[in-house]
Enzyme design. Structure first.
Site, PDB file in Angstrom:
ATOM      1  N   GLN A  65       0.815  -1.224   0.000  1.00  0.00           N
ATOM      2  CA  GLN A  65       0.000   0.000   0.000  1.00  0.00           C
ATOM      3  C   GLN A  65       0.846   1.270   0.000  1.00  0.00           C
ATOM      4  O   GLN A  65       2.033   1.230   0.317  1.00  0.00           O
ATOM      5  CB  GLN A  65      -0.899   0.006   1.238  1.00  0.00           C
ATOM      6  CG  GLN A  65      -2.083  -0.924   1.116  1.00  0.00           C
ATOM      7  CD  GLN A  65      -3.095  -0.616   2.198  1.00  0.00           C
ATOM      8  OE1 GLN A  65      -3.200  -1.332   3.175  1.00  0.00           O
ATOM      9  NE2 GLN A  65      -3.821   0.464   2.049  1.00  0.00           N
ATOM     10  N   HIS A  66       0.203   2.370  -0.307  1.00  0.00           N
ATOM     11  CA  HIS A  66       0.718   3.743  -0.111  1.00  0.00           C
ATOM     12  C   HIS A  66       1.803   4.199  -1.083  1.00  0.00           C
ATOM     13  O   HIS A  66       2.109   5.375  -1.156  1.00  0.00           O
ATOM     14  CB  HIS A  66       1.274   3.964   1.308  1.00  0.00           C
ATOM     15  CG  HIS A  66       0.399   3.531   2.420  1.00  0.00           C
ATOM     16  ND1 HIS A  66      -0.892   3.977   2.574  1.00  0.00           N
ATOM     17  CD2 HIS A  66       0.623   2.674   3.462  1.00  0.00           C
ATOM     18  CE1 HIS A  66      -1.417   3.429   3.664  1.00  0.00           C
ATOM     19  NE2 HIS A  66      -0.525   2.629   4.200  1.00  0.00           N
ATOM     20  N   ASP A 116      -2.238  -4.929  -0.139  1.00  0.00           N
ATOM     21  CA  ASP A 116      -1.896  -6.243   0.420  1.00  0.00           C
ATOM     22  C   ASP A 116      -2.725  -6.581   1.660  1.00  0.00           C
ATOM     23  O   ASP A 116      -3.075  -7.743   1.879  1.00  0.00           O
ATOM     24  CB  ASP A 116      -0.392  -6.340   0.724  1.00  0.00           C
ATOM     25  CG  ASP A 116       0.155  -5.162   1.524  1.00  0.00           C
ATOM     26  OD1 ASP A 116      -0.627  -4.273   1.930  1.00  0.00           O
ATOM     27  OD2 ASP A 116       1.370  -5.125   1.738  1.00  0.00           O
TER      28      ASP A 116
END
Length: 498
Positions: free
Chosen positions: A85-86, A248
């Site tokens: 992520q991110h 994820d």
């Protein structure tokens, strides 16, 4: 009558890409593959990766999985992608990557995050406006950082994507995002499930960022079919549908059957995460709890610690220990490691919120300074961080019946017992430890069924494909629970001094 329906699940993580082949009819995983990634690191908290590596690892892991499963890539009906992520992937108008992707564990943008947070009115303002408190790992501060540090790159941005969005774009040529992964950008409202366009205009008034946003799609929707050239390169069926995919954690939730209230998934990976399912957007008043959207139509209250197997791995490297030997040493040392306490904040820390913290050892004496105690203290210290997060979720009213443990650390019986005792909750693992890749494959089956008008619900698929490993079930031991409570209180006192 088809007796198999084959799907490819991909998990592009920090350390590497994993691929699995799932038969959605029998629920069996037929084959797996894996390929590593390397990190670009800097002393100022820089943590980046070259997205080209992800594409190469995707191809290699897929080839291995097809070979291990002994199946023809032409029989793959759908592909699901899980991504770390991110991360921020910036593309120009030719679809080329402009610079290395800044990752979730990058803390170089902490000053930009602080400024954005105060612009939003602090933690309270961020919670009220977005439903989450933006943290240095989130995507939004990476945008401001890019504008200030790399103005030429910034002026060339045509698309801004998360890692899994980028892989879907490479597969299909279509730029989209789904609500789960979008929740971790910091420019998305988790209550209304919409981009916060004003926040992007505040970063750059030209409207460039708004124009670069991917379109949002629902979790059960397919992005499209795979591009012919990519299908050929990967040896896959060019009619294979590419699912919406997700972050994820969202895919790990599906891969552990965590799609209804009562379940908790705990991941012992490079970072540690704890998340639960909720069917309402009940935003926690605590800044450390991120109420992300799930990739199954609900919400996923989540806490993430920045340090887990990276901390235990550092101790293993220091003493040149293989995993079995490390686990033996952990088991030899007593609960509380004879008073040795490690605050494992080697990457800074998100929960508890200490982005500028460093790791430290406390309570050392000539008598307790042993390899075994240091190994034990690393495992206990990282697990105490997860306990702190679990307590926040409990305070948020989440009911916890048992913990489903995933990630590399879950393979260790000694660590499973430590988790059960520290959390005072039964622990069990799934048969398939690559829960995010499994979740991505299950979601691909769901998206394909939806597109074909079939009645295979996500619940049906999870029931068939998520198998619990009865031999891994670990119950808390009352005497250990009491001993760990004392050690945990000691850990909290040390954290309080920071």
């Amino acid at each position: 009558m088809t007796t198999t329906k084959l799907f490819l699940g991909i998990d592009c993580g920090t350390q590497g890409t994993k691929a699995i082949i799932l038969d959605a009819v029998s629920g069996q995983v037929l084959g797996q593959g894996a390929a590593p990634h390397t990190m670009i690191s800097g002393a100022n908290g820089r943590r980046e990766q070259d997205p080209q590596q992800w594409l190469e690892a995707f191809a290699l892991a897929t080839r291995q999985a097809l070979q291990a499963a002994n199946v023809d890539g032409q029989d793959i009906l759908g592909i699901g992608v899980s991504g770390q992520q991110h991360g921020l992937v910036l593309l120009d108008d030719q679809g080329e990557v402009l610079r290395p992707a800044k990752l979730w564990c990058d803390t170089e943008t902490s000053p930009e995050n602080d400024r954005l947070l105060s612009h939003l009115g602090g933690e309270q303002g961020s919670l009220e406006r977005l439903g989450v408190v933006i943290a240095p790992g989130y995507t939004v501060s990476k945008l401001l950082w890019t504008k200030e540090q790399h103005p030429v790159v910034f002026s060339s941005i045509a698309r801004m994507l998360l890692p899994h969005d980028y892989l879907n774009f490479w597969l299909t040529g279509r730029a989209c995002s789904e609500y789960g992964d979008a929740s971790g950008t910091g420019y998305f409202n988790v209550r209304t499930r919409e981009w916060d366009l004003q926040l992007l205009r505040d970063i750059d008034a030209s409207g460039r960022l708004q124009a670069a946003l991917p379109e949002l799609i629902e979790a059960h929707e397919a992005v499209g079919t795979i591009l012919p050239a990519v299908a050929e390169q990967l040896g896959l069926n060019r009619n294979a549908r590419v699912a919406s995919g997700g972050g994820d954690n969202m895919m790990g939730a599906i891969g552990t059957g965590n799609i209804q209230p009562g379940a908790i998934t705990m991941s012992l990976g490079s970072s540690g995460t704890v998340y639960a399912y909720s069917d309402t957007a009940t935003v926690s008043p605590d800044a450390s709890v991120a109420t992300f959207c799930s990739s199954s139509g609900g919400w996923l209250p989540l806490i993430c610690t920045m340090n887990l197997t990276n901390a235990t791995g550092a101790i293993r490297e220091l003493f040149a220990l293989d995993l079995p030997r490390f686990n033996d040493l952990v088991a030899q040392a007593p609960i509380g490691a004879d008073g040795v306490c490690m605050l494992p904040f080697l990457n800074g820390e998100r929960v508890p919120a200490l982005p500028h913290a460093t790791g430290s050892l406390h309570g050392l004496t000539l008598d307790n300074l042993t390899q075994a105690n240091l190994c034990r203290a690393a495992v206990e210290g990282t697990t105490f961080g997860l306990r702190y997060g679990l307590d926040l979720l409990r305070r948020n009213g989440l009911q916890i019946l048992r913990i489903c443990l995933i990630g590399g650390g879950s393979k260790s019986a000694v660590w499973r017992q430590i988790v059960a005792d520290i959390m005072n909750t039964p622990v069990i693992c799934t048969e398939q430890s690559e829960a995010a890749a499994l979740g991505a494959a299950i979601q691909a089956a769901w998206c394909t069924a939806s597109a074909d008008g079939e009645q295979d619900s996500l619940e049906d698929l999870c029931q068939r494909c998520v198998k619990l490993d009865a031999s891994s079930e670990t119950l808390p031991i009352a005497a250990n629970v009491a001993a760990f409570q004392q050690a945990y209180e000691r850990y909290q006192q040390h954290v309080a001094t920071l």
